[in-house]
Scaffold this motif. Structure first.
Motif, PDB file in Angstrom:
ATOM      1  N   THR A 101      14.006 -40.034  -1.353  1.00  0.00           N
ATOM      2  CA  THR A 101      14.862 -39.007  -1.956  1.00  0.00           C
ATOM      3  C   THR A 101      14.578 -38.837  -3.449  1.00  0.00           C
ATOM      4  N   LYS A 102      13.614 -39.619  -3.941  1.00  0.00           N
ATOM      5  CA  LYS A 102      13.183 -39.567  -5.348  1.00  0.00           C
ATOM      6  C   LYS A 102      14.277 -39.988  -6.333  1.00  0.00           C
ATOM      7  N   GLU A 103      15.251 -40.764  -5.845  1.00  0.00           N
ATOM      8  CA  GLU A 103      16.245 -41.329  -6.764  1.00  0.00           C
ATOM      9  C   GLU A 103      15.574 -42.351  -7.681  1.00  0.00           C
ATOM     10  N   ILE A 104      14.536 -43.005  -7.173  1.00  0.00           N
ATOM     11  CA  ILE A 104      13.688 -43.879  -7.966  1.00  0.00           C
ATOM     12  C   ILE A 104      12.279 -43.302  -7.890  1.00  0.00           C
ATOM     13  N   SER A 105      11.700 -43.001  -9.040  1.00  0.00           N
ATOM     14  CA  SER A 105      10.358 -42.421  -9.090  1.00  0.00           C
ATOM     15  C   SER A 105       9.325 -43.468  -8.686  1.00  0.00           C
ATOM     16  N   ALA A 106       8.408 -43.069  -7.818  1.00  0.00           N
ATOM     17  CA  ALA A 106       7.355 -43.970  -7.359  1.00  0.00           C
ATOM     18  C   ALA A 106       6.234 -43.130  -6.762  1.00  0.00           C
ATOM     19  N   PHE A 107       5.166 -43.801  -6.374  1.00  0.00           N
ATOM     20  CA  PHE A 107       4.067 -43.098  -5.715  1.00  0.00           C
ATOM     21  C   PHE A 107       3.475 -44.007  -4.652  1.00  0.00           C
ATOM     22  N   ARG A 108       2.692 -43.412  -3.779  1.00  0.00           N
ATOM     23  CA  ARG A 108       2.080 -44.166  -2.702  1.00  0.00           C
ATOM     24  C   ARG A 108       0.568 -44.160  -2.848  1.00  0.00           C
ATOM     25  N   ILE A 109      -0.025 -45.279  -2.510  1.00  0.00           N
ATOM     26  CA  ILE A 109      -1.468 -45.371  -2.359  1.00  0.00           C
ATOM     27  C   ILE A 109      -1.673 -45.740  -0.896  1.00  0.00           C
ATOM     28  N   GLY A 110      -2.084 -44.758  -0.124  1.00  0.00           N
ATOM     29  CA  GLY A 110      -2.143 -44.976   1.321  1.00  0.00           C
ATOM     30  C   GLY A 110      -0.739 -45.174   1.854  1.00  0.00           C
ATOM     31  N   ARG A 111      -0.494 -46.304   2.470  1.00  0.00           N
ATOM     32  CA  ARG A 111       0.834 -46.601   3.015  1.00  0.00           C
ATOM     33  C   ARG A 111       1.665 -47.476   2.080  1.00  0.00           C
ATOM     34  N   ILE A 112       1.103 -47.881   0.955  1.00  0.00           N
ATOM     35  CA  ILE A 112       1.752 -48.831   0.056  1.00  0.00           C
ATOM     36  C   ILE A 112       2.453 -48.102  -1.085  1.00  0.00           C
ATOM     37  N   TRP A 113       3.741 -48.383  -1.265  1.00  0.00           N
ATOM     38  CA  TRP A 113       4.498 -47.827  -2.384  1.00  0.00           C
ATOM     39  C   TRP A 113       4.211 -48.626  -3.645  1.00  0.00           C
TER      40      TRP A 113
END
Length: 62
Positions: free
Chosen positions: A32-44
């Motif tokens: 929900t993007k309440e915490i900003s993050a990104f994914r590399i493949g399947r890993i957050w």
């Protein structure tokens, strides 16, 4: 000069430990993007600064 390092990125498990939440709740916060993050493949990959900002936003002022 940028002083951030790769140690400033945490995993989903570390996020759960920091916030004392389960994985389902952690994934919901990320999706929900309440915490900003990104994914590399399947890993957050979660910037520690994003977690700090989330905590500050949800901590009532005294």
């Amino acid at each position: 000069m940028n002083t951030e390092t790769f140690e400033d990125l945490i995993t989903i498990e570390e996020l759960c430990e920091i916030l004392s939440i389960g994985k389902n709740t952690a994934y919901r916060l990320l999706n929900t993007k309440e915490i900003s993050a990104f994914r590399i493949g399947r890993i957050w990959k979660i910037p520690r600064a994003s977690v700090t900002a989330y905590i500050k936003l949800h901590t009532p002022s005294l």
